[in-house]
Design a protein around this motif. Sequence first.
Motif, mmCIF file in Angstrom:
data_model
loop_
_atom_site.group_PDB
_atom_site.id
_atom_site.type_symbol
_atom_site.label_atom_id
_atom_site.label_comp_id
_atom_site.label_asym_id
_atom_site.label_seq_id
_atom_site.Cartn_x
_atom_site.Cartn_y
_atom_site.Cartn_z
ATOM 1 N N GLU A 480 0.815 -1.218 0.000
ATOM 2 C CA GLU A 480 0.000 0.000 0.000
ATOM 3 C C GLU A 480 0.845 1.264 0.000
ATOM 4 O O GLU A 480 0.476 2.266 -0.611
ATOM 5 N N GLU A 481 1.961 1.187 0.672
ATOM 6 C CA GLU A 481 2.792 2.387 0.751
ATOM 7 C C GLU A 481 3.315 2.766 -0.640
ATOM 8 O O GLU A 481 3.318 3.931 -1.033
ATOM 9 N N ARG A 482 3.693 1.744 -1.398
ATOM 10 C CA ARG A 482 4.200 2.013 -2.759
ATOM 11 C C ARG A 482 3.053 2.440 -3.682
ATOM 12 O O ARG A 482 3.228 3.289 -4.557
ATOM 13 N N ILE A 483 1.883 1.855 -3.472
ATOM 14 C CA ILE A 483 0.721 2.274 -4.268
ATOM 15 C C ILE A 483 0.437 3.756 -4.044
ATOM 16 O O ILE A 483 0.166 4.505 -4.988
ATOM 17 N N SER A 484 0.531 4.172 -2.789
ATOM 18 C CA SER A 484 0.304 5.593 -2.496
ATOM 19 C C SER A 484 1.321 6.468 -3.217
ATOM 20 O O SER A 484 0.977 7.523 -3.764
ATOM 21 N N ARG A 485 2.566 6.038 -3.215
ATOM 22 C CA ARG A 485 3.591 6.812 -3.939
ATOM 23 C C ARG A 485 3.276 6.854 -5.425
ATOM 24 O O ARG A 485 3.425 7.880 -6.074
ATOM 25 N N ALA A 486 2.834 5.712 -5.956
ATOM 26 C CA ALA A 486 2.510 5.666 -7.392
ATOM 27 C C ALA A 486 1.354 6.610 -7.709
ATOM 28 O O ALA A 486 1.372 7.312 -8.728
ATOM 29 N N ILE A 487 0.353 6.624 -6.848
ATOM 30 C CA ILE A 487 -0.783 7.536 -7.058
ATOM 31 C C ILE A 487 -0.287 8.971 -7.191
ATOM 32 O O ILE A 487 -0.681 9.701 -8.111
ATOM 33 N N ALA A 488 0.613 9.363 -6.291
ATOM 34 C CA ALA A 488 1.125 10.739 -6.335
ATOM 35 C C ALA A 488 1.954 10.980 -7.593
ATOM 36 O O ALA A 488 1.816 12.025 -8.257
ATOM 37 N N ARG A 489 2.802 10.000 -7.947
ATOM 38 C CA ARG A 489 3.664 10.184 -9.121
ATOM 39 C C ARG A 489 2.854 10.297 -10.418
ATOM 40 O O ARG A 489 3.117 11.162 -11.263
ATOM 41 N N PHE A 490 1.877 9.415 -10.578
ATOM 42 C CA PHE A 490 1.102 9.454 -11.826
ATOM 43 C C PHE A 490 0.178 10.685 -11.863
ATOM 44 O O PHE A 490 -0.096 11.221 -12.928
ATOM 45 N N ALA A 491 -0.262 11.131 -10.705
ATOM 46 C CA ALA A 491 -1.055 12.371 -10.676
ATOM 47 C C ALA A 491 -0.204 13.543 -11.136
ATOM 48 O O ALA A 491 -0.641 14.371 -11.942
ATOM 49 N N GLN A 492 1.017 13.605 -10.636
ATOM 50 C CA GLN A 492 1.918 14.682 -11.074
ATOM 51 C C GLN A 492 2.170 14.614 -12.581
ATOM 52 O O GLN A 492 2.346 15.643 -13.228
ATOM 53 N N ALA A 493 2.190 13.393 -13.112
ATOM 54 C CA ALA A 493 2.416 13.229 -14.555
ATOM 55 C C ALA A 493 1.132 13.465 -15.352
ATOM 56 O O ALA A 493 1.137 13.418 -16.580
ATOM 57 N N GLY A 494 0.040 13.705 -14.639
ATOM 58 C CA GLY A 494 -1.198 14.038 -15.319
ATOM 59 C C GLY A 494 -1.849 12.867 -16.034
ATOM 60 O O GLY A 494 -2.507 13.046 -17.061
ATOM 61 N N VAL A 495 -1.702 11.658 -15.483
ATOM 62 C CA VAL A 495 -2.303 10.506 -16.158
ATOM 63 C C VAL A 495 -3.150 9.700 -15.170
ATOM 64 O O VAL A 495 -2.791 9.533 -13.997
ATOM 65 N N ASN A 496 -4.303 9.237 -15.643
ATOM 66 C CA ASN A 496 -5.192 8.433 -14.809
ATOM 67 C C ASN A 496 -4.586 7.056 -14.556
ATOM 68 O O ASN A 496 -4.011 6.450 -15.453
ATOM 69 N N LEU A 497 -4.742 6.575 -13.334
ATOM 70 C CA LEU A 497 -4.099 5.334 -12.907
ATOM 71 C C LEU A 497 -5.145 4.302 -12.498
ATOM 72 O O LEU A 497 -6.055 4.602 -11.723
ATOM 73 N N SER A 498 -5.011 3.087 -13.039
ATOM 74 C CA SER A 498 -5.868 1.965 -12.627
ATOM 75 C C SER A 498 -5.036 1.002 -11.796
ATOM 76 O O SER A 498 -3.913 0.658 -12.188
ATOM 77 N N ILE A 499 -5.595 0.570 -10.677
ATOM 78 C CA ILE A 499 -4.835 -0.238 -9.724
ATOM 79 C C ILE A 499 -5.444 -1.631 -9.606
ATOM 80 O O ILE A 499 -6.643 -1.775 -9.337
ATOM 81 N N ASN A 500 -4.605 -2.647 -9.835
ATOM 82 C CA ASN A 500 -4.983 -4.047 -9.579
ATOM 83 C C ASN A 500 -6.289 -4.455 -10.253
ATOM 84 O O ASN A 500 -7.153 -5.080 -9.631
ATOM 85 N N LEU A 501 -6.434 -4.114 -11.513
ATOM 86 C CA LEU A 501 -7.639 -4.539 -12.239
ATOM 87 C C LEU A 501 -7.546 -6.024 -12.581
ATOM 88 O O LEU A 501 -6.553 -6.488 -13.141
ATOM 89 N N THR A 502 -8.585 -6.751 -12.230
ATOM 90 C CA THR A 502 -8.734 -8.140 -12.678
ATOM 91 C C THR A 502 -10.191 -8.317 -13.077
ATOM 92 O O THR A 502 -10.996 -7.402 -12.906
ATOM 93 N N GLY A 503 -10.529 -9.502 -13.600
ATOM 94 C CA GLY A 503 -11.913 -9.724 -13.997
ATOM 95 C C GLY A 503 -12.276 -8.849 -15.186
ATOM 96 O O GLY A 503 -11.445 -8.560 -16.046
ATOM 97 N N ASN A 504 -13.542 -8.419 -15.209
ATOM 98 C CA ASN A 504 -14.048 -7.749 -16.401
ATOM 99 C C ASN A 504 -13.965 -6.231 -16.373
ATOM 100 O O ASN A 504 -14.797 -5.549 -16.950
ATOM 101 N N ILE A 505 -13.001 -5.707 -15.648
ATOM 102 C CA ILE A 505 -12.753 -4.264 -15.704
ATOM 103 C C ILE A 505 -11.360 -4.084 -16.272
ATOM 104 O O ILE A 505 -10.401 -4.650 -15.754
#
Lengths: 558, 558
Positions: A480-505
């Motif tokens: 979770e700690e790294r996911i939080s860092r990733a959220i901040a990094r990709f937000a700064q890069a201006g790109v939407n982030l999808s986390i741990n998608l499985t199944g039909n999404i």
Amino acid sequence: MSALFDRHRPMLVSAQTALSDRGFWTPFPEIPSGKIYGETAKADAEAAFAALQGKPFDLPGHPETTRLGAEVSPWGPALGITYPAASAEALIAASAAAAGAWAASSVETRTGICLEILTRLNAQSFLLGHATMHTTGQAFAMAFQAGGPHAQDRGLEAVALAHAEMTRFAPRADWIKPQGKAAALEIEKHWTIVPRGISLAIGCNTFPTWNSYSGIFASLVTGNPVIVKPHPAAILPLALTVKIAREVLVEAGLPADVILLAVDQPGAEITKDLASDAAVALIDYTGSAQFGDWLRAHAGQAHLFTEETGVNTVTLAGTRDFKGMCANLAFSLTLYSGQMCTAPQNIYIPAQGIETDEGHKSFDEVAAGLKEAIGALLTDPAQGAAVAGTIANPATLARAAAARDLGTVLRESTALPFGRSATPLLLVVDAASSTAHEDEVFGPVAFLIRVADADEGIARAADLARRKGAITAAIYDTKEERISRAIARFAQAGVNLSINLTGNIFVNQSAAFSDFHVTGANPAGSASLTDTAFVAPRFTRVMWRRPISDRGQSPGGC
Amino acid sequence: MSALFDRHRPMLVSAQTALSDRGFWTPFPEIPSGKIYGETAKADAEAAFAALQGKPFDLPGHPETTRLGAEVSPWGPALGITYPAASAEALIAASAAAAGAWAASSVETRTGICLEILTRLNAQSFLLGHATMHTTGQAFAMAFQAGGPHAQDRGLEAVALAHAEMTRFAPRADWIKPQGKAAALEIEKHWTIVPRGISLAIGCNTFPTWNSYSGIFASLVTGNPVIVKPHPAAILPLALTVKIAREVLVEAGLPADVILLAVDQPGAEITKDLASDAAVALIDYTGSAQFGDWLRAHAGQAHLFTEETGVNTVTLAGTRDFKGMCANLAFSLTLYSGQMCTAPQNIYIPAQGIETDEGHKSFDEVAAGLKEAIGALLTDPAQGAAVAGTIANPATLARAAAARDLGTVLRESTALPFGRSATPLLLVVDAASSTAHEDEVFGPVAFLIRVADADEGIARAADLARRKGAITAAIYDTKEERISRAIARFAQAGVNLSINLTGNIFVNQSAAFSDFHVTGANPAGSASLTDTAFVAPRFTRVMWRRPISDRGQSPGGC
């Protein structure tokens, strides 16, 4: 003149609520079922599509100096349809001639007309599905959804937000300023919505309606006449759209030329002539950054909304569902053979591998898992074709072939036994020694990129989005700690982030009323579907004001 | 961190309501009275202003490689104040260093800080009045209002609308899509407001705060650091603004460099270096169309909001109050010697004259009426100076002198016995033979233009607005049918129209929360203060999304 508005008001109100809430909502069912669209809808559409082929397309009253059109289905047959065509100059003139009446119609009138057009488009979703399938090369189920209801959702979203914006401030007010013991100053003020001018929608080959409806409907409802410039290989879905729109306009007593079709031929495109015309005030464009740069340099008179080149990424850092992750990514890579602007291209994998529910997986085991999952999707050729569809543009096939040299081939791209097809090419590269993956290779090509660790993957993926643009990013991780860092990094890069998608999404998916498609915050595009910045610049407000006492002098006036 | 937000929330809510309703509202009283601002406010400000003169201006922690500043009051004295100055590169670096913390602060934190800054600016309105008076040359009463409360209104308006826009859509949502008999797809989505980048506010000589606060506060509240570039002759009002803003930022634990002052010298301006820097994403500019063109050509990386050159018009077609009309126009022409961007320049008068409550008035009688009304305003020199103020820029004086050759002089421009002053020059020209009046002659110059009839006047005035830009238009008429036509014509030209103003309401006036200043629909500017298109492009929304089931796996996470 607001009968259409009254009829569709409940849909408008629901759409505006949905936009606010951002949950799931749509009035346009995505299931191609006779139970929803009528028991004869499927057969009717097949007959209608057959009847269109090999004939001149009928657009009554449309400017026409010649007939053009040479669409060939990526699934095989030439469509043999020709469309009325005219010079950029003639189209601009016809658009300008229609502009006044459209600008003078009320916000409610225009909104009602746009909602009626969308409703009629929805009723024709099966036909739009066939038209989309045989111009883009998508499989039918996808073509029905993306070319029909999902595109209509985007159009409705634009109408709903633009309507909210046009009615955001009072259209008139009495401004009464106290003056101590003296009489107050009293003025009445009235504001008129004034459109910008001619709007140009430049469509793309792969999603002619989905990528164009937002701009077309945002411009229309705000009072601008629209010239729809389809890609020469994907005219029919937009020709059907323009035809239906013109029918609704004429029924409402307005000029059909409020919406026009600008058909041209490969090698003799009229896009530049249209885009650089002084009368063109708004441009919606989906396509390469190269032509985007041309527009920025030569169409400075217009407000430009773009979706352009980008490189979408996935970073693999860990997963609690290795099979689910591989299956999910395999589908995202295979769906429409990587021709979605939201499809991933770069998959960053730590050199040491990742921890999973199946224990540690080395880089090679992760790569093999992805390769096998793609293979499983394609085992049955008919089922594979239903996912992968075909390749819209022959140049994409050539690009995929040339891409073999950009890395170590892990999985060859192969043809399926239907149409012009190509399954995903998987290439392995090393982040430390390759930059081949840092440019968009549009089509069925993905890079598995060896990085030192997950944090390097996140950093490289985010940095690439910031520099080269990206519409989607994804990460699989359990920390979770790294996911939080990733959220901040990709937000700064201006790109939407999808986390741990499985199944039909899937990371590819972007749902109207909930997902903003493209952020506008990196080079992959300046427009976000649909935020306020997408609709507000399409009109201005002009006021007249007058002392209230002066109004009193002329009881019959104003 | 939202204590400031909580404190100022009632003001924010009232401002948002006012924006919707467009009636009269302000929390910042425009009367320079001790009863409102405190019994010692006037004396305190005089002492503070005296203490500032002849000294280095204190901006703790501000980048500084040298000291610059050579302001001279148009009323006489040199101010003798120097300001910290640094290169464009150093300012950009300092701004970039402060950007992260500001972007990371919450919408409520930033909104609270902006509202606190505005409240403290309001408390310093007397001092801002002196600073404005002695840099712009306005008379004190006007300087107090335009430099103080009216500018604060514009800042508050921008904060209120930007806050509404940032909170318009849900910041998070559960997207739950039914799947028939299968389990629904469930994703949680979160959106972050992501600012655009460094924002540059390029101020003007005549209204340093009023014309800059909208852009400064719109950019600040949406998370962008701001570099404030004052005109070299009007630094102090913006230096005081930056100082107060930095104090509030530091008290809130944020970097002072979120707002910076970019001081330079005439002939060695750093504006171009700042504007064309790749890190500058937003530019608010007030000034000539010539430099506006430079920005469009060289600062394409930035979203540009402008107020530029224009020619404001009055069309005289008839009146029920001849004396009131002449007095009203005389005030509009004389106020701050025509240096308001809203001041009329061209007055179209039918060759055959007009019908009035005093009977028919010939062209010459109308002209004489205007001339006499100006004379009456200036009979008492002290009262005249209180209206006309002084001339901000010596070049304006030279321009007015040169303008004598552009037509037949009806009224000479003369100096008043205070400061660098000039009363209105009135020139008579014939629309059929002159085009001299079709360009902006900024300052105390007005043209009385002979036209065949009122309809020609309306047509010429509207056409000029469309071609050359205009911020205001006015008409005096008694025929409702013609007034209706004029309303439509000026709306098409994208210019706000004032009808039959007499008494204490003037065409020059633009009230925040009610009047949109500049329409953005003609060459006089691309930005409208303050509509949604002014605030929405200053930020983007970036999402992260994750299956709800995945959230369940890590109870402590996110």
